[in-house]
Scaffold this motif. Structure first.
Motif, mmCIF file in Angstrom:
data_model
loop_
_atom_site.group_PDB
_atom_site.id
_atom_site.type_symbol
_atom_site.label_atom_id
_atom_site.label_comp_id
_atom_site.label_asym_id
_atom_site.label_seq_id
_atom_site.Cartn_x
_atom_site.Cartn_y
_atom_site.Cartn_z
ATOM 1 N N GLY A 28 0.800 -1.242 -0.138
ATOM 2 C CA GLY A 28 -0.059 -0.035 0.168
ATOM 3 C C GLY A 28 0.950 1.204 -0.056
ATOM 4 N N SER A 84 -3.242 1.252 -3.170
ATOM 5 C CA SER A 84 -3.655 0.885 -1.782
ATOM 6 C C SER A 84 -3.914 -0.450 -1.381
ATOM 7 N N SER A 85 -3.676 -0.735 -0.195
ATOM 8 C CA SER A 85 -3.775 -2.102 0.211
ATOM 9 C C SER A 85 -5.265 -2.608 0.600
ATOM 10 N N ALA A 91 -5.072 6.908 0.343
ATOM 11 C CA ALA A 91 -4.381 5.888 -0.444
ATOM 12 C C ALA A 91 -4.066 6.561 -1.923
#
Length: 343
Positions: A121, A134-135, A129
């Motif tokens: 991320g 992003s994770s 993010a």
């Protein structure tokens, strides 16, 4: 004229017979010897039990310490690798905007050798993010997360306590790296599934109720197998006591996680800011010893009872024999008196 002296007449006083000194009878001797023998047998048995308990405990501590050392080695490789990947990213791209698609692909390939479920991320200085990087395990904005605040305040990298995956609810933890130089430019994160600790636990074969864990140096749980539903503060454990050694073990009568009695060993990794912990359930450790004690007790218990019963039976026979001999002696004395009177 000569006076007759009455029979039995004497001027000497009558001297009472001396009491015979008390002595052990054969029957009492048999009972005493049997009792002493039973006491000696049980004393030796209890001593062996005590020695067996101490030996079993020391062996369990050594086994737990070996497992903690293995977890420490695996953790060093896992966190060291994660930190190296994020540090490489921070060096090549100080700001999220500097990360190219090619760099992202290289990082994704570098994550594959890690023995864990990981996701990368990228977040800007506001905690939002960046683009599509992003994770899935983290929300779109992480400005309120403790690991973000640590890096925003000047930290270089950190490991979060256990948290729940935003998508699946599964337990995970986050390795976070600061981006930017003197000016904070955001953070890069690796989200790692707590299931990685299962691969640390299974080869150890520690038995029922055993666990392996990783905690931050402040006491917050990073991850554990078997997993816990949420993060746990372990700062009251002896592991985190002021002045405690970097490597050691202790007996825990009640785990702060589930109340189970365990033997716990730990290995601190100050360079990573974490502590590797392994524990073995006391039930699994002492079950063979208690089984052996019950078997031996089932053997020597009846033997001791039979020995005492035989001793009392023999003592009774000796008493009966003594009474018979005393009756015969009294009859013989009586007959001797009669013969003397007849004579």
């Amino acid at each position: 004229m000569v006076e007759a002296i009455p029979v039995g007449g004497t001027s000497d006083p009558i001297v009472p017979a001396r009491a015979k000194p008390a002595r052990w009878t054969p029957a009492a001797t048999v009972i005493a010897m049997a009792t002493v023998l039973v006491i000696v047998i049980w004393a030796i048995f209890l001593l062996l039990c005590w020695q067996g308990f101490g030996t079993t405990l020391e062996n369990a501590k050594a086994k737990a310490q070996g497992a903690a050392d293995v977890v420490a080695g695996e953790t060093t490789w896992m966190l060291g690798g994660a930190h190296a990947i994020l540090a490489q990213l921070a060096a090549s791209a100080p700001l999220p905007a500097d990360i190219t698609a090619q760099q992202k692909a290289i990082l994704d390939a570098a994550l594959k050798p890690l023995a864990a479920t990981t996701s990368l991320g990228i977040y800007d200085a506001a905690g939002t993010a960046w683009a599509d990087a992003s994770s899935p395990s983290l929300p779109q904005n992480i400005a309120d997360e403790d690991f973000f605040k640590v890096l925003e305040a000047g930290g270089d990298w950190t490991v979060s306590p256990q948290r729940n995956d935003a998508a699946t609810g599964a337990p995970v933890f986050v390795v976070a790296q600061r981006l930017g130089g003197a000016e904070f430019g955001g953070i890069a994160t690796l989200t790692i599934g707590v299931d990685v600790f299962r691969s640390f636990w299974e080869p150890q074969k520690l038995g029922q109720d055993s666990t392996v864990s990783l905690a931050r140096i402040d006491g917050w749980l990073v991850g554990r197998y078997p997993p816990l539903p949420k993060a746990l503060d372990l700062s009251t454990s002896p592991v985190f006591a002021p002045g405690s050694a970097d490597i050691g073990s202790y007996v825990s009568e009640s785990s702060p996680a589930d109340g189970m009695a365990r033997i716990v060993a730990f290995h601190k990794l100050p360079q990573l800011g974490v502590v590797a912990i392994a524990s073995i359930g006391q039930r699994a450790v002492f079950a063979p010893l208690w089984s052996a004690i019950l078997i031996v007790t089932a053997l020597i218990g009846p033997i001791s009872i039979m020995l005492l019963v035989f001793a009392f039976v023999i003592a009774r026979m000796l008493r009966q024999s003594a009474r018979t001999q005393a009756s015969l002696a009294a009859a013989l004395d009586h007959n001797g008196v009669l013969f003397r009177e007849i004579h």
